[in-house]
Each structure stands twice: as structure tokens, then as C-alpha cells.
Scaffold this active site. Sequence first.
Site, PDB file in Angstrom:
ATOM      1  N   ARG A 209      74.397  28.644  13.535  1.00 36.56           N
ATOM      2  CA  ARG A 209      75.037  27.408  13.709  1.00 36.56           C
ATOM      3  C   ARG A 209      73.682  26.471  14.123  1.00 36.56           C
ATOM      4  O   ARG A 209      73.483  26.459  15.228  1.00 36.56           O
ATOM      5  CB  ARG A 209      75.956  27.570  14.908  1.00 36.56           C
ATOM      6  CG  ARG A 209      76.975  28.427  14.467  1.00 36.56           C
ATOM      7  CD  ARG A 209      77.960  28.525  15.791  1.00 36.56           C
ATOM      8  NE  ARG A 209      79.128  29.824  15.320  1.00 36.56           N
ATOM      9  CZ  ARG A 209      80.050  29.687  14.487  1.00 36.56           C
ATOM     10  NH1 ARG A 209      80.099  28.648  13.952  1.00 36.56           N
ATOM     11  NH2 ARG A 209      80.822  30.816  14.243  1.00 36.56           N
TER      12      ARG A 209
ATOM     13  N   CYS B 212      84.304  28.886  13.476  1.00 39.72           N
ATOM     14  CA  CYS B 212      83.897  27.330  12.317  1.00 39.72           C
ATOM     15  C   CYS B 212      84.877  26.487  12.443  1.00 39.72           C
ATOM     16  O   CYS B 212      84.611  25.076  12.387  1.00 39.72           O
ATOM     17  CB  CYS B 212      83.435  27.928  11.154  1.00 39.72           C
ATOM     18  SG  CYS B 212      82.007  29.090  11.089  1.00 39.72           S
TER      19      CYS B 212
END
Length: 222
Positions: A133, A56
Site C-alpha cells: 500500500r 482494499c
Amino acid sequence: MENQEVQQEFYSMPRIGDQAPDFTASTTKGQVTLSDFAKDKWIVFFSHPADFTPVCTTEMSGFAQRKKEFDDLNTELLGLSIDSIHAHLGWVSNVKEKTGVYFDFPIIADLDMSVSKKYGMLQPNEAETAAVRAVFFIDPKKKIRLVMYYPLNVGRNMDEILRALKALQVSDQHKVALPLDWKPGDQVIVPPPKTLDEMDKRNKETGIDRIDFYLSKKDLKV
């Protein structure tokens, strides 16, 4: 019945062409209501699983480092994860201190998972308490135009996100279709004829590369 309702809430997933589900949420830039956010602009709305995690951090840094490219495309970035505002602020500060990269775009704190559920970002077979995601391309009319989903362990490709955004905008502006691997400067596809008269006209048309009546390409003058 209750379990089915919970599953349906998790799996709710806006589709291409749908109006983007509205919401009001706290972000690192203050409160955001989607219907009032980024007036007359495109939005790239994306989720990440968790703050202070390695993949991330690389992704959010990628968005931040290429923010000017999104700005130049009349596009606002909007992030989300199921973390608190305090976690977001601490992470943004930490990354800036350690790498010099500043996440200068709003990141939603979706602790109650309400926004994640509206956008199908929670997928129980992958994770029930972390968003996958997801990337939603939302046009200035607040319609969803393209959707990408990645699992927790695979990072996104920033070049492809920007390429897809440019493709959507070019297609809208010039009323053309775009072939495999299209990128700015490549030929575009002229929409195929829909009647016999249009087909005859296409067969006589100059200034295009005609493979057959249904597949013709041209250079795009911008």
C-alpha cells in the site's frame, strides 16, 4: 548476477525530490501517460494489493467518498494494482452495486508489474506478486514530494493523507515549515535565520511567538 538485477528491479524506489518516473498504462478511465496526466495539478498516486479484497475495498471507498476534498485541493487521484482491466471494472461495478460508492478515478491495470517496479511497490519480503500500500504525493512539476508505505494487512489513514497534502501545499505557498501534528488553522514555523544579521533581526521581530532565535511560530493569514 541475474538474481541481483531482478532484486534491484523490485527494490527500485523513487525518493523525495526525484522526478516521478514516467509511464503509459491502461486504466479504468482509458490510457494514462503520467507526464501528460493532471496538468498543473497535484497527484496522489496509490497502490493496493488486489481487487475484491476487504481492506482494499475500504480504502478505495475512502478515496472515492472523499474525492471532492481532493478536487478542492487541485489534486487528482490515481490508483494501481496488479489486476486486469476486466477485474478492475468488475470490482468497481460490484462495489457500486453493493454499497453505492463509485470509484470515479483511474485505476491502473499493471499486469506486467512494470509501473509497480518503477515505484518500489513490489517488495519481495512482503509479496512478490501484489503491490504494497504505497502512496506518492506528486506536485504539478511531477516531482515526488512525500512517500508513504503500508504493509498488506494495515489500511491507510485518509485523514493523514489529506493532512499531509494540505501541509505540502501550505508550505509551498507560504514558504514556512510545519510542526508536529500541524493541521489547517494551527501556527506555522518561521524558517530559522541563517546569518548573525538575520538572527538579530529575528530577535527584534514582532508579530511572532519566539521561543528562541531558531524556533519561532506565527499565525498564518490566508
